[in-house]
Design a protein around this motif. Structure first.
Motif, short mmCIF file in Angstrom:
data_model
loop_
_atom_site.label_atom_id
_atom_site.label_comp_id
_atom_site.label_asym_id
_atom_site.label_seq_id
_atom_site.Cartn_x
_atom_site.Cartn_y
_atom_site.Cartn_z
N SER A 14 -1.25 -67.36 -13.69
CA SER A 14 -1.45 -67.47 -12.24
C SER A 14 -1.74 -66.09 -11.67
O SER A 14 -1.55 -65.07 -12.32
CB SER A 14 -0.18 -68.06 -11.60
N ASP A 15 -2.21 -66.08 -10.43
CA ASP A 15 -2.38 -64.84 -9.67
C ASP A 15 -3.14 -63.78 -10.47
O ASP A 15 -2.66 -62.67 -10.66
CB ASP A 15 -1.01 -64.30 -9.23
N ALA A 16 -4.33 -64.15 -10.92
CA ALA A 16 -5.15 -63.20 -11.68
C ALA A 16 -5.61 -62.04 -10.79
O ALA A 16 -5.69 -60.90 -11.24
CB ALA A 16 -6.36 -63.91 -12.29
N HIS A 17 -5.97 -62.33 -9.52
CA HIS A 17 -6.43 -61.29 -8.59
C HIS A 17 -7.44 -60.38 -9.29
O HIS A 17 -7.26 -59.15 -9.37
CB HIS A 17 -5.25 -60.48 -8.06
N VAL A 18 -8.52 -60.98 -9.79
CA VAL A 18 -9.43 -60.26 -10.67
C VAL A 18 -10.10 -59.07 -10.00
O VAL A 18 -10.55 -58.15 -10.69
CB VAL A 18 -10.51 -61.21 -11.24
N GLY A 19 -10.15 -59.04 -8.66
CA GLY A 19 -10.74 -57.89 -7.98
C GLY A 19 -9.97 -56.61 -8.19
O GLY A 19 -10.50 -55.52 -7.96
N SER A 20 -8.71 -56.71 -8.61
CA SER A 20 -7.90 -55.51 -8.84
C SER A 20 -8.15 -54.89 -10.20
O SER A 20 -7.69 -53.78 -10.47
CB SER A 20 -6.41 -55.86 -8.71
#
Length: 400
Positions: free
Chosen positions: A155-161
């Motif tokens: 969950s919560d990959a937040h790939v932009g980070s």
């Protein structure tokens, strides 16, 4: 992000610098060059804060600079705040209590270094680490054909980070999920920070995820247009792009609906809720009655709900789902002395919970909007379903 808290940011940047400038710089040097040099970092931080204030998005599309900005606040500004507070207290104690020794500088520097350590470690090492954990869930009403069924979840990959070299962490997480050789893969929301351009860049990595029964996903709060400024039609178009990109990878995106999986004569339901945090929105709002539509009494169902608060608010009172899977909290992301801020706002913020025969698992997630983790590693999880045959069999969360 800055627009919501700009007075706090300005106070944290300006007040300690002004106090320390008057307390030390003006007292111990007459050099104009040194005095100007003292204010240069402050001016740069203030200018960038103003730029962020006028940004229409929650964070800029290119996140490298804001990541660096937040890092500087953590390892440079925050220690100065601690130093200024301690020196001010020491000045007051010496003046009012007539203390002979001034402990301010030594103690303040030590406190500042301690304050900088979580940010420095969390950004340079903590965010690059993740654990491979396992959960074993036992249910007396699990269909026999699904005894031992394996689900790889994250969950919560937040790939932009994951910028520049950090992409290797995302690649390693995908490798770990594939190595589990699970029957299905679940993603529990927040694949991006702000918009679909982040996901588009990471398609070659995430598109590798495959499983015999498929990859199933839901949207988290960051997967809607809540954090994008501008025209509503443009924002809605971005949301549609995110949905389309997930489907292009072959993922089964559950939007307040469900998928029935049959093995022989047995079946289980995968139910997915939407998670738009905006109240009274006409799209993306979680409706559990739609997510569990068609799930009959006595049938086994797993609910994918990004926010764990759904479990007590909706899943327990308004459905019969046996297992709810959530993310969203990041496990607090930073833990000091066993305490994290999410424990103040969530009754269930990480790990496995049980209410009667019904269970909730909250993963700590993989990434984060702010790329920093301290004492709370990201994780990918192998969850195994078991058919309970004796009272001694209990569900467990096995952390590395």
């Amino acid at each position: 992000m800055i627009a919501r808290f700009w007075p706090l940011f300005f106070l944290l940047i300006l007040l300690p610098d002004y106090f320390l400038y008057r307390r030390y710089v003006c007292r111990y040097t007459e050099s104009v060059a040194l005095k100007v040099a003292w204010w240069i970092p402050t001016v740069v931080l203030v200018v960038y804060t103003i730029i962020l204030f006028f940004s229409t998005n929650f964070v800029p599309e290119n996140q490298r600079w804001i990541n660096f900005y937040l890092l500087v606040l953590g390892v440079f500004t925050l220690p100065k705040v601690m130093l200024a507070i301690v020196v001010w207290i020491a000045d007051w104690m010496k003046r009012k209590r007539r203390w002979r020794h001034h402990f301010g500088m030594t103690t303040g520097v030590a406190m500042g270094l301690l304050a900088a350590w979580p940010t420095a470690f969390g950004a340079f090492a903590g965010f690059q680490q993740f654990d491979v954990n396992s959960v074993d869930c036992y249910f007396s009403d699990l269909p026999e054909a699904f005894d031992g069924y394996r689900i790889a979840l994250f969950s919560d990959a937040h790939v932009g980070s994951y910028t520049s070299g950090d992409e290797k962490v995302l690649e390693a997480a995908v490798d770990s999920l594939l190595a589990m050789k699970a029957d299905a893969i679940f993603f529990l929301g927040d694949i991006q920070n702000v918009g679909p351009w982040e996901l588009r860049e990471k398609l070659p990595i995430l598109g590798r995820l495959k499983a015999p029964d498929g990859v199933f996903s839901i949207l988290g709060n960051h997967d809607y247009s809540t954090y994008i400024g501008g025209d509503p039609r443009r924002k809605l178009a971005y949301e549609k792009q995110t949905v389309q990109l997930e489907r292009e990878m072959g993922w089964h995106l559950l939007l307040n609906d469900n998928y029935v999986l049959r093995h022989g004569n047995d079946s289980i339901y995968f139910c997915g809720m939407e998670d738009n945090e905006k109240v009274n929105t006409d799209h993306g709002y979680g409706r559990i009655e739609q997510a569990v539509e068609g799930v009959g009494k006595g049938q086994f169902a797993i609910l994918l709900a990004h926010n764990p608060k759904v479990w007590r608010r909706k899943a327990l009172p308004e459905s019969n789902v046996q297992l709810t899977l959530s993310g969203h909290t990041h496990g607090g992301q930073v833990s000091l002395f066993g305490f994290s801020t999410t424990s103040l706002f969530y009754d269930e913020d990480k790990g496995l919970y049980q209410e009667g025969d019904r269970q909730l698992f909250v993963t700590k997630g993989l990434g984060a909007l702010i790329p920093l983790r301290f004492n709370v590693n990201g994780e990918v999880v192998l969850l195994t379903l078991h058919r309970k045959t004796s009272p001694q069999q209990q569900s467990s969360y096995n952390e590395k």
